[in-house]
Design a protein around this motif. Sequence first.
Motif, mmCIF file in Angstrom:
data_model
loop_
_atom_site.group_PDB
_atom_site.id
_atom_site.type_symbol
_atom_site.label_atom_id
_atom_site.label_comp_id
_atom_site.label_asym_id
_atom_site.label_seq_id
_atom_site.Cartn_x
_atom_site.Cartn_y
_atom_site.Cartn_z
ATOM 1 N N THR A 27 137.587 33.714 101.669
ATOM 2 C CA THR A 27 137.187 33.602 103.215
ATOM 3 C C THR A 27 138.273 34.258 104.077
ATOM 4 N N PRO A 28 139.851 34.347 104.442
ATOM 5 C CA PRO A 28 139.493 35.163 105.348
ATOM 6 C C PRO A 28 139.190 36.434 105.733
ATOM 7 N N GLU A 29 139.271 36.828 104.324
ATOM 8 C CA GLU A 29 138.099 38.610 104.431
ATOM 9 C C GLU A 29 136.823 38.941 105.168
ATOM 10 N N SER A 30 136.595 37.652 104.762
ATOM 11 C CA SER A 30 135.203 37.087 105.062
ATOM 12 C C SER A 30 134.874 36.702 106.612
ATOM 13 N N LEU A 31 135.942 36.410 106.940
ATOM 14 C CA LEU A 31 135.866 36.128 108.153
ATOM 15 C C LEU A 31 137.243 36.849 109.343
ATOM 16 N N LEU A 69 131.426 35.881 82.243
ATOM 17 C CA LEU A 69 132.551 35.817 83.275
ATOM 18 C C LEU A 69 132.341 37.062 84.222
ATOM 19 N N GLN A 70 132.719 38.140 83.998
ATOM 20 C CA GLN A 70 132.347 39.351 85.243
ATOM 21 C C GLN A 70 131.043 38.732 86.591
ATOM 22 N N ALA A 71 129.745 38.465 86.000
ATOM 23 C CA ALA A 71 128.936 38.010 86.961
ATOM 24 C C ALA A 71 129.203 36.896 87.618
ATOM 25 N N GLY A 72 130.340 35.902 86.707
ATOM 26 C CA GLY A 72 130.024 34.657 87.759
ATOM 27 C C GLY A 72 130.951 35.405 88.839
ATOM 28 N N VAL A 73 132.308 35.842 88.529
ATOM 29 C CA VAL A 73 133.303 36.424 89.821
ATOM 30 C C VAL A 73 132.119 37.409 90.421
ATOM 31 N N MET A 74 131.346 37.791 91.093
ATOM 32 C CA MET A 74 131.138 38.753 91.419
ATOM 33 C C MET A 74 130.069 37.505 92.041
ATOM 34 N N THR A 75 130.571 36.276 91.982
ATOM 35 C CA THR A 75 128.763 35.303 92.584
ATOM 36 C C THR A 75 129.506 34.466 93.041
ATOM 37 N N VAL A 76 130.646 34.127 92.304
ATOM 38 C CA VAL A 76 131.290 33.694 93.580
ATOM 39 C C VAL A 76 131.904 33.593 94.784
ATOM 40 N N GLN A 77 132.293 34.976 94.864
ATOM 41 C CA GLN A 77 132.822 35.593 95.754
ATOM 42 C C GLN A 77 131.834 36.144 96.665
ATOM 43 N N GLY A 78 130.390 36.060 96.482
ATOM 44 C CA GLY A 78 129.216 35.518 97.641
ATOM 45 C C GLY A 78 129.195 35.002 97.764
ATOM 46 N N LEU A 79 129.113 33.797 97.526
ATOM 47 C CA LEU A 79 129.306 32.194 98.066
ATOM 48 C C LEU A 79 130.020 31.634 98.460
ATOM 49 N N GLY A 80 130.987 32.185 98.595
ATOM 50 C CA GLY A 80 132.249 32.211 99.460
ATOM 51 C C GLY A 80 132.373 32.638 100.354
ATOM 52 N N MET A 81 132.292 33.802 100.345
ATOM 53 C CA MET A 81 131.576 34.789 102.372
ATOM 54 C C MET A 81 130.427 33.667 102.375
ATOM 55 N N ALA A 82 129.684 33.014 101.854
ATOM 56 C CA ALA A 82 128.615 32.903 102.421
ATOM 57 C C ALA A 82 128.861 30.953 102.959
ATOM 58 N N LEU A 83 129.752 30.690 103.088
ATOM 59 C CA LEU A 83 129.751 29.023 102.742
ATOM 60 C C LEU A 83 131.263 29.633 103.742
ATOM 61 N N ALA A 84 131.749 29.953 104.258
ATOM 62 C CA ALA A 84 132.951 30.607 104.954
ATOM 63 C C ALA A 84 132.543 31.127 106.003
ATOM 64 N N GLY A 85 130.956 31.897 106.475
ATOM 65 C CA GLY A 85 131.013 32.107 107.555
ATOM 66 C C GLY A 85 130.359 31.165 107.753
ATOM 67 N N ALA A 86 129.784 29.878 107.165
ATOM 68 C CA ALA A 86 128.731 29.102 107.555
ATOM 69 C C ALA A 86 129.556 27.802 108.548
ATOM 70 N N ALA A 119 140.511 27.569 111.266
ATOM 71 C CA ALA A 119 140.654 25.712 110.584
ATOM 72 C C ALA A 119 140.086 26.373 109.507
ATOM 73 N N VAL A 120 139.198 26.927 109.453
ATOM 74 C CA VAL A 120 138.293 27.310 107.736
ATOM 75 C C VAL A 120 139.263 28.029 107.059
ATOM 76 N N VAL A 121 139.781 28.958 107.518
ATOM 77 C CA VAL A 121 140.734 29.214 105.659
ATOM 78 C C VAL A 121 142.169 28.627 106.129
ATOM 79 N N ALA A 122 142.962 27.909 107.093
ATOM 80 C CA ALA A 122 143.473 26.542 106.600
ATOM 81 C C ALA A 122 142.523 25.471 105.742
ATOM 82 N N GLY A 123 141.327 25.470 106.001
ATOM 83 C CA GLY A 123 141.243 24.454 105.100
ATOM 84 C C GLY A 123 140.271 24.654 103.591
ATOM 85 N N SER A 124 140.404 25.998 104.108
ATOM 86 C CA SER A 124 139.673 26.608 102.682
ATOM 87 C C SER A 124 140.860 26.756 101.692
ATOM 88 N N GLY A 125 142.462 26.592 102.005
ATOM 89 C CA GLY A 125 143.729 26.563 101.164
ATOM 90 C C GLY A 125 143.606 25.443 100.522
#
Length: 410
Positions: free
Chosen positions: A250-254, A360-377, A386-392
């Motif tokens: 989250t903080p990296e994507s924002l 395992l490897q594919a899941g790590v990459m996929t969730v990072q992509g999803l996390g970036m997209a949702l954080a941006g949204a 607030a988004v970063v604190a909320g994700s925490g």
Amino acid sequence: MITTSPPPDAKAAAPGYLSLFAVREFRAVFAAHLLSLLGIVVGEIALSVLVYRLTGSPLLSALTFALGFLPYVLGGTLLSGIADRYPARRVLVVCDLLCAASSATMALPGAPVVALLAARCVNAAIAPVFSGTRAATLGDVLGDGDLFVLGRSLLRIVSQGAQLLGFAVGGLLLTAVSPRTAITATTAGFLASALLLRLGTRRRPARSAGTAAAPALLASSLAGLREIFSHRRIRALLLLTWLPPFFLVTPESLAAPYADGLGAGSVGTGLLMCAMPVGAITGEVLAGVLLGPRTRERIALPLVSVTLLPFLTYALRPSLGWSLLAVAVAGAGTAYTLGADQWFIAAVPEELRGRAMTLLQAGVMTVQGLGMALAGAAAEFAPVYAVVAGSGLVGTLAVRALAREVVRSQ
């Protein structure tokens, strides 16, 4: 479950990261990993710049990075059976050669944008098969004990370091050569990796029998995934590896909008994007050097349960210095993976190891992509802090619930 004993030279070596290099095959795996990684990172930057120059579109330029995440779902599910159905060395070498050919296509003069993006997708789809097969092979090279955990950790550390170094090298390289010329570094990296793996590792038989027919391969992949998810322990450990990275990005994507709000500009953005990998490298190195295997396992769940708490400080709208510290401390918490890796390799049957590691490897990459997209949204509707604190907050609650499930699955 079938276990693999460490090779004689691994048993004789003293514990620690340096002991990994006493194993000849690991030296080849490590060098191949380093060469291909630097090529990949430089190639990603060059491709992004090339697409932007050809189209003038920030969206398409950003898409070149996104396409590095999305095809992982395909490769990690439909192609995962490859990791167990064929000899590991053959899989690794063929994957490298296919990626080299795809990267060479990107460097061709006049290659259209659609071909560039398609080639990027091909490499991203192959990546989880390669990384999963390599992770499973580490068990053969290093054994299933602490050397395996340290080997996985060192490859992660190198990946984080290559990301930092590669961006700098790529930026400097593009001041001297064209993007297409820089992309050839990716091709060279894959070819060098293939050569090292072919000459530096032993041929081992496939983990599971089967024909090479495509329907059988697809059926094997899907059957393996069903079996993996049917095991409560394996399922819990998969989620333990996937869930924290979903929130950690989250903080990296924002970083750009947060740094802009602080008036820190591009320098602040770069520092915020570096803080997470710097923290992760520091945490893994300290855990690997200072802690023994049992201690790393004992602290894994307590550590992962508090890893996301530093993000709560964003609710106070911290300055650049304090936000860098918070992100770096959260990154250091990823050292929990050293204990989780040991549990995972012990829980997965030998005949499923390749597919499990690929997933395992594919899941790590996929969730990072999803996390970036949702954080941006989310940042479209709420302030970045607030988004970063909320994700925490949400992430901490979710991870603690998952940690309880891991305990119950024992």
